[in-house]
Design an enzyme around this catalytic site. Structure first.
Site, short mmCIF file in Angstrom:
data_model
loop_
_atom_site.label_atom_id
_atom_site.label_comp_id
_atom_site.label_asym_id
_atom_site.label_seq_id
_atom_site.Cartn_x
_atom_site.Cartn_y
_atom_site.Cartn_z
N GLU A 14 -0.46 8.82 -23.85
CA GLU A 14 -1.15 7.99 -24.76
C GLU A 14 -2.38 7.52 -24.20
O GLU A 14 -2.68 7.59 -23.00
CB GLU A 14 -0.28 6.52 -24.99
N GLU B 163 -3.17 8.01 -20.26
CA GLU B 163 -2.09 8.17 -19.52
C GLU B 163 -1.41 9.64 -19.68
O GLU B 163 -1.32 10.04 -20.90
CB GLU B 163 -0.96 7.11 -19.94
#
Length: 502
Positions: free
Chosen positions: A125, A112
């Site tokens: 993350e 992400e």
């Protein structure tokens, strides 16, 4: 070591201060912080597949999940609107591959990122699992990610290489939540008295998929996440995928609970979403006062008025038959009506034949064709050869009609009745300013005040929990507590009285 990117993109050491948020969330107070602010941020995800033999593949270059509220994704699409066909892979895609290889990752995973308005990107993350929005990746690649996860866990190598994977078309996913958009998206619970998703199809030019775990007659509880379905569409282009989603949302019937179907429909029609100019601030910027329902354009309202007139005529014919007036019953229905919807009065003249009806609005004649019958809750209508899908409920002198995010009371009256209706006084809602009402079904966790207490504007009065969320209810003005009707541990319904003020 803690690092932070300053506005010039550089990095600096921070003092060794404990990071309470990181410690509470991850059990580790070390963190890496990105810029203090990010202009026009878009939330991008990159799906990764890695096997136990060192092979890494990306089923899709990236997906855009920027339509989100409270950091909870609402609408996803793949590929991302940032993707430029026939251009080299964006640098964040190469970084996702490098990340997965560096840690020796295997199984399905999701990297992400935040991409700003200048195409700079920042790592958020990596989720070491399938994401909720994995269907959009599957729809544009044909890769069954769940199957590949199982095969990888069994030690099998990936059956394809990166160059074998091609992106085909565009996919959308709308998350159906048991949340009432007209009450600031507060959770809603209850029994699904009607749950009828659109038919799932897989054709050459369109596909509809619905991943769900609920059923008609089932109970939506306060103890679980509010997501009850993931409605997905696929088409060769982004525009056609959005069109397919509009139609599928209009066909989706959910009753018995509050839900966000109207909001999802409104997003699909929003010019900013249609253009692809979406950031994580979309909902906050476009709906700063909350969602109040969509407003139909005059063009769509005219088409809806024509459909309502034709449907009302069918219902009136049915009514004359029930009353026993069987002889030449159609003459009792009449041709001239006034349709009232969204604050507009639309005079219409309707004439019928065996194939349908012709509805005249001003100088315009609209051809209406439908097999709808009274009692059916979903009407599929062609108005001037263009499809219109409407959720319908019979009401006195008309219908409740819902489509494209709008929820309308549509009256169909004779001209004289419409004239008299203008003279009727408007019914005012009851005054509840001296009451604290429960805004959603939930469990009372805490009562912060006692009878006789003087409270100030903004003071916490009670806490109600539902669907993994604690909601603190606060005073809207200075007042004195007159009575308390709820206690911790008690389950309340929507609008149940919690306390009274003097």
């Amino acid at each position: 070591m803690r690092l932070a990117c300053e506005r010039n993109g550089g990095a600096r050491r921070l003092r060794d201060r404990p990071n309470v948020k990181a410690l509470n969330s991850f059990g580790d107070d070390r963190d890496v912080s990105s810029r203090n602010s990010c202009r026009s941020p878009r939330h991008i995800e990159i799906q990764v597949l890695g096997d136990q033999h060192g092979n890494i593949a990306l089923p899709a270059t990236s997906a855009n999940v920027s339509i989100q509220r409270r950091h909870q994704k609402v609408v996803e699409e793949a590929p991302s609107a940032l993707r430029r066909p026939k251009r080299p892979a964006r640098p964040w895609v190469n970084s996702a591959v490098a990340l997965a290889k560096a840690v020796g990752y295997y199984s399905a995973g999701t990297v992400e990122l935040i991409v700003d308005g200048d195409r700079n990107f920042y790592f958020l993350e990596m989720n070491t699992r399938l994401q909720v929005e994995h269907p959009v990746t599957e729809l544009i690649t044909g890769v069954d990610l769940v199957e590949q996860m199982i095969r990888i866990a069994n030690g099998e190598p990936l059956p394809f290489k990166q160059e074998d994977l091609k992106i085909n078309g565009w996919a959308m996913e709308s998350r159906l939540y048991a949340e009432d958009p007209y009450r600031n998206f507060l959770p809603s619970i209850g029994r699904l008295t009607r749950y009828r998703p659109p038919a799932e199809i897989a054709l050459d030019d369109v596909a509809v998929r619905n991943d769900t775990g609920v059923f008609e007659g089932g109970e939506i509880s306060m103890f679980y996440d509010p997501m009850i379905a993931k409605l997905c569409t696929w088409a060769p282009t982004r525009e056609k995928s959005i069109d397919a989603m509009r139609m599928a949302l209009n066909e989706f019937e959910v009753e018995g609970i509050g839900h966000n179907l109207p909001f999802l429909s409104a997003v699909m029609d929003h010019p900013r979403f249609v253009s692809g100019n979406i950031t994580t601030a979309f909902i906050a910027e476009e709906y700063p006062e909350g969602f109040l329902g969509a407003t139909l354009s005059d063009e769509v309202l005219d088409r809806l008025a024509a459909a309502a007139a034709a449907m009302f005529r069918v219902a009136e014919i049915r009514r004359t038959r029930i009353t026993g007036r069987l002889d030449n019953h159609e003459r009792h229905v009449g041709e001239h009506w006034v349709v009232v919807a969204q604050g507009r009065e639309i005079p219409v003249r309707i004439t019928a034949d065996k194939g349908g009806s012709t509805v005249q609005i001003g100088d315009r004649k609209l051809r209406v064709e439908s097999d709808w019958l009274p009692g059916q809750t979903l009407a599929r209508i062609n108005v001037d050869s263009a499809p219109l899908v409407v959720k319908v409920e019979r009401r006195s002198s008309g219908f409740r009609m819902r489509l494209d995010g709008a929820d309308l009371k549509v009256h169909v009256r004779r001209p004289r009745a419409a004239e008299l209706a203008r003279l009727m006084p408007e019914k005012l809602p009851p005054d509840t300013s001296n009451l604290l009402l429960c805004p959603m079904p939930g469990l009372v966790v805490k009562i912060n005040v006692e009878v006789g207490d003087e409270v100030q504007d903004g003071q916490a009065l009670a806490t109600v929990e539902a669907m993994k969320m604690e909601n603190i209810l606060r005073a809207e003005k200075k007042a004195v507590i007159k009575a308390i009707h709820a206690a911790p541990g008690q389950s309340l319904a929507v609008d149940e009285i919690i306390m009274e003020f003097e």
